[in-house]
Write an enzyme that holds these catalytic residues in place. Structure first.
Site, PDB file in Angstrom:
ATOM      1  CD  GLU A 273       5.460  -9.736 -32.275  1.00 18.77           C
ATOM      2  OE1 GLU A 273       4.106  -9.671 -32.077  1.00 18.77           O
ATOM      3  OE2 GLU A 273       6.285 -10.796 -32.249  1.00 18.77           O
ATOM      4  CD1 TRP A 276       2.658 -12.820 -33.266  1.00 20.11           C
ATOM      5  CD2 TRP A 276       0.999 -13.657 -31.950  1.00 20.11           C
ATOM      6  NE1 TRP A 276       2.958 -14.097 -32.532  1.00 20.11           N
ATOM      7  CE2 TRP A 276       1.950 -14.324 -32.018  1.00 20.11           C
ATOM      8  CE3 TRP A 276      -0.618 -13.687 -31.584  1.00 20.11           C
ATOM      9  CZ2 TRP A 276       1.660 -15.615 -31.201  1.00 20.11           C
ATOM     10  CZ3 TRP A 276      -0.507 -14.793 -30.947  1.00 20.11           C
ATOM     11  CH2 TRP A 276       0.359 -15.769 -30.540  1.00 20.11           C
ATOM     12  CD1 TRP A 304     -11.779 -14.857 -11.905  1.00 13.77           C
ATOM     13  CD2 TRP A 304      -9.572 -15.103 -11.932  1.00 13.77           C
ATOM     14  NE1 TRP A 304     -11.327 -15.241 -12.862  1.00 13.77           N
ATOM     15  CE2 TRP A 304      -9.912 -15.304 -13.074  1.00 13.77           C
ATOM     16  CE3 TRP A 304      -8.138 -15.248 -11.666  1.00 13.77           C
ATOM     17  CZ2 TRP A 304      -9.104 -15.844 -14.340  1.00 13.77           C
ATOM     18  CZ3 TRP A 304      -7.464 -15.554 -12.633  1.00 13.77           C
ATOM     19  CH2 TRP A 304      -7.928 -15.818 -14.193  1.00 13.77           C
ATOM     20  CG  ASN A 339       4.608  -7.949 -26.489  1.00 16.66           C
ATOM     21  OD1 ASN A 339       3.476  -7.727 -26.322  1.00 16.66           O
ATOM     22  ND2 ASN A 339       5.101  -9.063 -26.779  1.00 16.66           N
ATOM     23  CD1 TRP A 357      -8.734 -13.699 -17.563  1.00 20.73           C
ATOM     24  CD2 TRP A 357      -9.324 -11.967 -19.151  1.00 20.73           C
ATOM     25  NE1 TRP A 357      -9.894 -13.999 -18.349  1.00 20.73           N
ATOM     26  CE2 TRP A 357     -10.114 -12.976 -19.444  1.00 20.73           C
ATOM     27  CE3 TRP A 357      -9.159 -11.115 -19.760  1.00 20.73           C
ATOM     28  CZ2 TRP A 357     -11.220 -12.959 -20.752  1.00 20.73           C
ATOM     29  CZ3 TRP A 357     -10.110 -10.954 -20.896  1.00 20.73           C
ATOM     30  CH2 TRP A 357     -11.100 -11.850 -21.215  1.00 20.73           C
ATOM     31  CD1 TRP A 380      -4.933  -7.424 -21.227  1.00 18.56           C
ATOM     32  CD2 TRP A 380      -4.676  -8.500 -19.475  1.00 18.56           C
ATOM     33  NE1 TRP A 380      -4.258  -6.487 -20.403  1.00 18.56           N
ATOM     34  CE2 TRP A 380      -4.133  -7.087 -19.291  1.00 18.56           C
ATOM     35  CE3 TRP A 380      -4.520  -9.409 -18.336  1.00 18.56           C
ATOM     36  CZ2 TRP A 380      -3.375  -6.651 -18.060  1.00 18.56           C
ATOM     37  CZ3 TRP A 380      -3.784  -8.930 -17.045  1.00 18.56           C
ATOM     38  CH2 TRP A 380      -3.349  -7.502 -17.047  1.00 18.56           C
TER      39      TRP A 380
HETATM   40  C1  LIG Z   1      -1.523  -8.200 -22.077  1.00 15.08           C
HETATM   41  C2  LIG Z   1      -1.125  -7.295 -23.266  1.00 15.08           C
HETATM   42  C3  LIG Z   1      -2.059  -6.329 -24.134  1.00 15.08           C
HETATM   43  C4  LIG Z   1      -1.623  -5.897 -25.029  1.00 15.08           C
HETATM   44  N1  LIG Z   1      -2.563  -4.849 -25.465  1.00 15.08           N
HETATM   45  C5  LIG Z   1      -2.248  -4.178 -26.698  1.00 15.08           C
HETATM   46  C6  LIG Z   1      -3.257  -3.021 -27.174  1.00 15.08           C
HETATM   47  O1  LIG Z   1      -4.267  -2.786 -26.612  1.00 15.08           O
HETATM   48  N2  LIG Z   1      -3.088  -2.439 -28.594  1.00 15.08           N
HETATM   49  C7  LIG Z   1      -1.974  -2.981 -29.164  1.00 15.08           C
HETATM   50  O2  LIG Z   1      -1.752  -2.509 -30.287  1.00 15.08           O
HETATM   51  N3  LIG Z   1      -1.250  -4.145 -28.719  1.00 15.08           N
HETATM   52  C8  LIG Z   1      -1.363  -4.560 -27.463  1.00 15.08           C
HETATM   53  N4  LIG Z   1      -0.309  -5.531 -27.232  1.00 15.08           N
HETATM   54  C9  LIG Z   1       0.446  -6.080 -28.175  1.00 15.08           C
HETATM   55  C10 LIG Z   1       1.921  -5.513 -28.094  1.00 15.08           C
HETATM   56  O3  LIG Z   1       2.430  -5.378 -26.667  1.00 15.08           O
HETATM   57  C11 LIG Z   1       1.991  -4.071 -28.732  1.00 15.08           C
HETATM   58  O4  LIG Z   1       1.436  -3.964 -29.969  1.00 15.08           O
HETATM   59  C12 LIG Z   1       3.424  -3.680 -28.700  1.00 15.08           C
HETATM   60  O5  LIG Z   1       4.069  -3.666 -27.576  1.00 15.08           O
HETATM   61  C13 LIG Z   1       3.376  -2.484 -29.286  1.00 15.08           C
HETATM   62  O6  LIG Z   1       4.573  -1.763 -29.597  1.00 15.08           O
HETATM   63  P1  LIG Z   1       5.450  -1.372 -30.829  1.00 15.08           P
HETATM   64  O7  LIG Z   1       4.466  -0.646 -31.523  1.00 15.08           O
HETATM   65  O8  LIG Z   1       6.935  -1.093 -30.593  1.00 15.08           O
HETATM   66  O9  LIG Z   1       5.491  -2.869 -31.459  1.00 15.08           O
HETATM   67  P2  LIG Z   1       6.575  -3.676 -32.551  1.00 15.08           P
HETATM   68  O10 LIG Z   1       7.080  -4.703 -31.714  1.00 15.08           O
HETATM   69  O11 LIG Z   1       7.173  -2.840 -33.117  1.00 15.08           O
HETATM   70  O12 LIG Z   1       5.467  -4.412 -33.493  1.00 15.08           O
HETATM   71  C14 LIG Z   1       4.862  -3.668 -34.639  1.00 15.08           C
HETATM   72  C15 LIG Z   1       3.406  -3.550 -34.488  1.00 15.08           C
HETATM   73  O13 LIG Z   1       2.943  -5.085 -34.572  1.00 15.08           O
HETATM   74  C16 LIG Z   1       1.723  -4.967 -33.708  1.00 15.08           C
HETATM   75  N5  LIG Z   1       1.853  -6.118 -32.687  1.00 15.08           N
HETATM   76  C17 LIG Z   1       3.176  -6.290 -32.056  1.00 15.08           C
HETATM   77  N6  LIG Z   1       3.082  -7.467 -31.088  1.00 15.08           N
HETATM   78  C18 LIG Z   1       1.715  -7.619 -31.235  1.00 15.08           C
HETATM   79  C19 LIG Z   1       0.633  -8.738 -30.508  1.00 15.08           C
HETATM   80  N7  LIG Z   1       1.439  -9.331 -29.291  1.00 15.08           N
HETATM   81  N8  LIG Z   1      -0.347  -8.583 -30.424  1.00 15.08           N
HETATM   82  C20 LIG Z   1      -1.025  -7.903 -31.483  1.00 15.08           C
HETATM   83  N9  LIG Z   1      -0.536  -6.991 -32.282  1.00 15.08           N
HETATM   84  C21 LIG Z   1       0.942  -6.943 -32.123  1.00 15.08           C
HETATM   85  C22 LIG Z   1       1.426  -3.814 -33.174  1.00 15.08           C
HETATM   86  O14 LIG Z   1       0.443  -2.977 -34.104  1.00 15.08           O
HETATM   87  C23 LIG Z   1       2.712  -3.077 -33.374  1.00 15.08           C
HETATM   88  O15 LIG Z   1       2.891  -1.703 -33.461  1.00 15.08           O
HETATM   89  C24 LIG Z   1      -0.654  -6.181 -25.806  1.00 15.08           C
HETATM   90  C25 LIG Z   1       0.134  -7.243 -25.600  1.00 15.08           C
HETATM   91  C26 LIG Z   1      -0.251  -7.855 -24.254  1.00 15.08           C
HETATM   92  C27 LIG Z   1       0.587  -9.052 -23.739  1.00 15.08           C
END
Ligand SMILES: Cc1cc2nc3c(=O)[nH]c(=O)nc-3n(C[C@H](O)[C@H](O)[C@H](O)COP(=O)(O)OP(=O)(O)OC[C@H]3O[C@@H](n4cnc5c(N)ncnc54)[C@H](O)[C@@H]3O)c2cc1C
Length: 478
Positions: A273, A276, A304, A339, A357, A380
């Site tokens: 992650e 990512w 849309w 997520n 979107w 998105w």
């Molecule tokens: C539509 C959509 C919008 C999103 N908008 C954001 C946003 O504005 N800011 C944001 O930080 N994340 C965003 N995410 C990614 C992700 O959902 C969140 O980072 C995550 O849910 C945060 O929870 P956590 O800290 O417990 O993550 P964990 O699962 O513990 O992951 C650890 C860290 O990895 C990073 N991470 C995890 N998943 C992703 C991912 N898919 N993409 C990029 N980084 C990731 C984050 O920094 C996160 O804190 C988005 C995902 C989707 C599908």
């Protein structure tokens, strides 16, 4: 001889641990002045979020306390960074301005302008690898995550012994005026996301320490709709209250200690992650237009639907689909959802409601405490199928099945949609299927206490696939 002075310009690195910009400022100069610029271009932009700003302000207050406990203090000034930094550097006689590099389109423009007026030194720290160096062998940017990740993993891994300890003392900052910032603590969910570096570190500790840390269960628990299976570090990583390098090193160390393959899979999934996160930062660096425009050209002309009542129902969590509504209400209340919940509501907006979107992206950006242009537009576009590496257009999340699978029993739904509190488990994710007598008995009449579904998912799915197909064929014919 004069004492050399550096300004440590804090942007997305509100931390004293493992801060490469701070370390560089201290290496260059005997006196380091920590400064935060209240930049009107960021604070008053239309997509700014009061919640995120107040979380930032409260975290700056924490940073100021941490600095004071080490003999220094935070200087806050309002204005455009170019003017503030040039004036301050002149006022205190600073020779350098040192900051952590940031790669968003706005940050790059801003830093170019600042570098024309002061000696700006940029240091790594926002990411583990430099986004400017992550290119495919052809020299072009990676657009597919798997190829990006493969090359990412081949690069030298960050090492724990490189992590920089916080300075024990900092030089005093005398006779430099600062504005006062007072955070409105009721503007963000302080009970859910307390501000500051100490909290960020405590969360990281809780996630990776002990004999059976939660990260070991991450692979199996991360998809829970209530978000209890993930680290909840995103707001802190967003503002750099914890260093991604330290987080990475602490987690990857566990690969050797993990007792079994399932635990190792948890650690690997979490590290992935973070990759990512780097992918989206790199993608935005390479394609600055991705915040406004579909990365795939064939989907730029999708027809849309007009936003209207459906969009309002989505915003308010009144769609009639419990998992979607719970997520949207949690987002409004806490500024954070898991997520899985993000993917679910994004798919619902774009595929079930056939709404652009960018409407969802904007709403998320206003609501999210971790709102970040790279991850948000990346997430998105992935959900809408318009990104380079996106879910295929025919993948449409089924909101009922997602709820049943990732919130079995409906505890999370009941918390956020209290109208459904007494609905029997078997109907919790499909309340419209309750016989009339059951609705009466549990005090939840569909169409009265809780809405009927605003769209029929099966019909909406076919409609979305047809609309995406039409956009593809029109693009091929052009
Ligand atoms: C539509 C959509 C919008 C999103 N908008 C954001 C946003 O504005 N800011 C944001 O930080 N994340 C965003 N995410 C990614 C992700 O959902 C969140 O980072 C995550 O849910 C945060 O929870 P956590 O800290 O417990 O993550 P964990 O699962 O513990 O992951 C650890 C860290 O990895 C990073 N991470 C995890 N998943 C992703 C991912 N898919 N993409 C990029 N980084 C990731 C984050 O920094 C996160 O804190 C988005 C995902 C989707 C599908």
């Amino acid at each position: 001889m004069e004492t050399p002075i550096a300004l440590w310009w804090i942007r997305r690195d509100l931390r004293l641990h493992d801060n490469q910009a701070l370390a560089e400022a201290m290496r260059l100069a005997r006196t380091v002045i920590p400064v935060f610029v209240l930049d009107p271009a960021l604070l008053s932009s239309a997509s700014q979020s009061r919640r995120r700003t107040q979380f930032l302000f409260a975290s700056l207050a924490c940073l100021d306390r941490d600095l004071r406990s080490r003999g220094s203090k935070l200087i806050v000034r309002s204005g455009t960074p170019v003017e503030v930094l040039e004036r301050l550097a002149c006022e205190v006689g600073a020779r350098w301005v040192v900051a952590e590099a940031d790669y968003s389109p706005y940050a790059l423009r801003r830093d170019r302008a600042v570098a024309q007026r002061v000696d700006l030194r940029l240091c790594p720290g926002l990411t583990l690898q430099d986004p400017r160096e992550l290119r495919a062998p052809s020299g072009r940017p990676y657009t597919v995550f798997t190829a990006f990740a493969r090359s990412w993993w081949q690069r030298p891994a960050p090492q724990l012994d490189a992590v920089i300890p916080p300075p024990a003392r900092l030089p005093p900052v005398e006779d430099v005026s600062s504005e006062r910032i007072v955070a409105e603590l009721d503007a963000f969910p302080v009970h859910v996301f307390p501000p500051g570096e100490a909290e960020a570190r405590a969360r990281l500790d809780a996630f990776v320490s002990g004999s059976d840390p939660p990260i070991f269960r991450y692979a199996s628990e991360r998809n829970r709709l209530d978000g209890a299976g993930s680290s909840r570090l995103s707001p802190y990583l967003r503002f750099g209250m914890v260093s991604v390098r330290e987080a990475w090193c602490r987690a990857s160390q566990l690969l050797e200690r993990a007792p079994d393959e399932a635990s190792r899979a948890g650690v690997r999934a979490w590290l992935n992650e973070l990759v990512w996160r780097e992918f989206y930062i790199t993608l935005l660096y390479s394609f600055p237009r991705m915040v406004r425009e579909s990365l795939r050209p064939e989907y730029r002309e999708i027809e849309w639907d007009d936003a209207g009542d459906a969009l309002a129902a989505w915003y308010r969590g009144q769609t009639g689909y419990p998992a979607v509504d719970a997520a949207m209400r949690q987002l409004a209340a806490e500024g954070w959802i898991s997520n899985r919940a993000r993917m679910l509501v994004a798919s619902f907006l774009v595929k079930d409601l056939l709404l652009d979107w960018r409407l969802g992206e904007r709403w998320f950006f206003q609501q999210l405490i971790d709102g970040d242009p790279a991850a948000n537009s990346g997430g998105w576009q992935w959900s809408a199928g318009t990104g380079t590496d996106a879910a295929p257009y025919f993948r449409v999340f089924n909101p009922t099945k997602q709820g049943e699978r990732y919130d079995p029993g409906g505890r999370w739904v009941r918390k956020w949609v209290p109208e459904l509190c007494h609905v029997p488990d078997e109907f919790i994710h499909r309340p419209w299927a309750m016989p009339r007598a059951v609705q009466e008995r549990c005090g939840c009449r569909i169409g009265r206490e809780y809405p009927s579904p605003i769209v029929d998912h099966a019909v909406a799915r076919q409609r979305a696939i047809a609309r995406y197909r039409a956009a593809r064929s029109a693009a091929t014919d052009r």
